[in-house]
Design a protein around this motif. Structure first.
Motif, PDB file in Angstrom:
ATOM      1  N   ALA A   1      -1.015   8.356  13.687  1.00  0.00           N
ATOM      2  CA  ALA A   1      -1.918   9.084  14.591  1.00  0.00           C
ATOM      3  C   ALA A   1      -1.363   9.085  16.010  1.00  0.00           C
ATOM      4  O   ALA A   1      -0.648   8.172  16.412  1.00  0.00           O
TER       5      ALA A   1
ATOM      6  N   LEU B   1     -12.796   8.172  17.995  1.00  0.00           N
ATOM      7  CA  LEU B   1     -12.534   7.076  17.060  1.00  0.00           C
ATOM      8  C   LEU B   1     -13.266   5.804  17.457  1.00  0.00           C
ATOM      9  O   LEU B   1     -13.585   4.966  16.607  1.00  0.00           O
TER      10      LEU B   1
ATOM     11  N   TYR C   1      -8.481  11.211  19.001  1.00  0.00           N
ATOM     12  CA  TYR C   1      -7.256  11.824  18.496  1.00  0.00           C
ATOM     13  C   TYR C   1      -6.734  12.791  19.555  1.00  0.00           C
ATOM     14  O   TYR C   1      -7.513  13.508  20.188  1.00  0.00           O
TER      15      TYR C   1
ATOM     16  N   ILE D   1      -3.087   9.027  19.640  1.00  0.00           N
ATOM     17  CA  ILE D   1      -4.426   8.769  20.167  1.00  0.00           C
ATOM     18  C   ILE D   1      -4.372   8.581  21.684  1.00  0.00           C
ATOM     19  O   ILE D   1      -3.335   8.240  22.246  1.00  0.00           O
TER      20      ILE D   1
END
Length: 318
Positions: free
Chosen positions: A103, A149, A138, A105
């Motif tokens: 990911a 998140l 994200y 982030i």
């Protein structure tokens, strides 16, 4: 070991990078803004994030513009598990976001979807919010619009300024990120989309927003002074004949019949002025153009000597 490319620039981001390193993540590279000339002596200065990276012997990349740069190609070749950004100061191209194996982030300094943009802390203080926080999202192509998140809240006190909030927020951001990462890596986090109907933007502060005016109540004036402290500062264009920055004021409970910008009370130690709507504030620290920051007692013994009750010291409209 989970590999990371970290991107950030100011002091807010440095403790977050420090936390990622100390938690044992394999930080392959750190990307930060190029060194800048700082202060009146124009000294070339590295960002706090660069200093932290170098202390740990981590490779530093400093592209002036990340998009399509050799540094961007280098990051993509690294194929990091995670790309983590915190106040980096540049948009990430989609190709780079997609290079993260797990990911990409961002640690954002607000309670999203409120205050997307480059000055979330400043606007939170200026607007009189009593709480703020961090949101980890994200990365997506649209600014600060990614699914959430994790989120954590913190109070804004009546004496907080942008500097103090960023100091506290960096610790909260580090703790929130380090709590999130194990679950994110394990695929146990359920993202929450932002409510687009509740979005509020906080664009970068423009020079014209540094100006104080007589329409501000004492409370609003205090909020603006704290929001723009330590930089760039807020000022009246014509305060007792000079452009003057106010660095510290205290809104008071008392009321006055004087119009805004008029001296309500003055002696050797105190200067009270009228704000809008009959409000009153005490000036604690100020800075006339060409002078250093002065405590009000020093000002009243110098440039401000001779001020009298009922005197209009701030011109209308300024």
């Amino acid at each position: 070991m989970t590999s990371v490319v970290f991107m950030g620039t100011p002091q807010f981001a440095a403790p977050i990078l420090e936390g990622v390193i100390e938690a044992g993540y394999d930080v392959k590279a750190v990307v930060t803004q190029p060194d800048r000339l700082v202060g009146r002596k124009r000294i070339l200065t590295a960002s706090p994030v660069k200093k932290t990276a170098l202390e740990h012997g981590i490779k530093v990349l400093q592209p002036e513009k990340l998009s399509n740069s050799p540094e961007m190609a280098e990051i993509i070749d690294l194929k990091p598990d995670l790309i983590i950004t915190a106040a980096f100061g540049q948009f990430l191209p989609e190709k780079l976001i997609n290079a993260a194996q797990i990911a990409a982030i961002n640690v954002h300094g607000s309670l999203l979807p409120k205050y997307r943009g480059g000055a979330p802390v400043q606007y939170a203080i200026m607007n009189g919010e009593t709480e703020t926080g961090v949101t980890i999202i994200y990365m997506v192509k649209k600014m600060d619009a990614g699914a959430m998140l994790a989120q954590a809240k913190m109070p804004i006190t009546a004496t907080d300024d942008t500097a103090s909030i960023f100091t506290k927020m960096s610790i909260l951001g580090k703790e929130t990120l380090l709590t999130l990462l194990p679950d994110l890596i394990a695929g146990k986090v359920e993202p929450v989309e932002q409510d687009e109907t509740s979005v509020v933007f906080s664009p970068t502060i423009k020079p014209e927003e540094e100006v104080l005016d007589l329409k501000l109540t004492a409370k609003e004036l205090d909020q603006k002074v704290r929001a723009l402290r330590p930089a760039p500062g807020a000022y009246f264009k014509n305060f007792n004949g000079k452009r003057t920055k106010l660095w510290d004021v205290t809104p008071l409970a008392e009321k006055t019949e004087f119009t805004a910008g008029t001296v309500v009370s003055v002696d050797k130690h105190e200067l009270l002025l009228a704000g809008a709507n009959g409000s009153v504030y005490a000036i604690n620290i100020l800075q006339p153009a060409g002078k250093p920051k002065l405590k009000v007692t020093d000002y009243l013994n110098g440039v401000g000597q001779g001020l009298k009750v009922g005197q209009k010291v701030i011109a209308d409209g300024e």
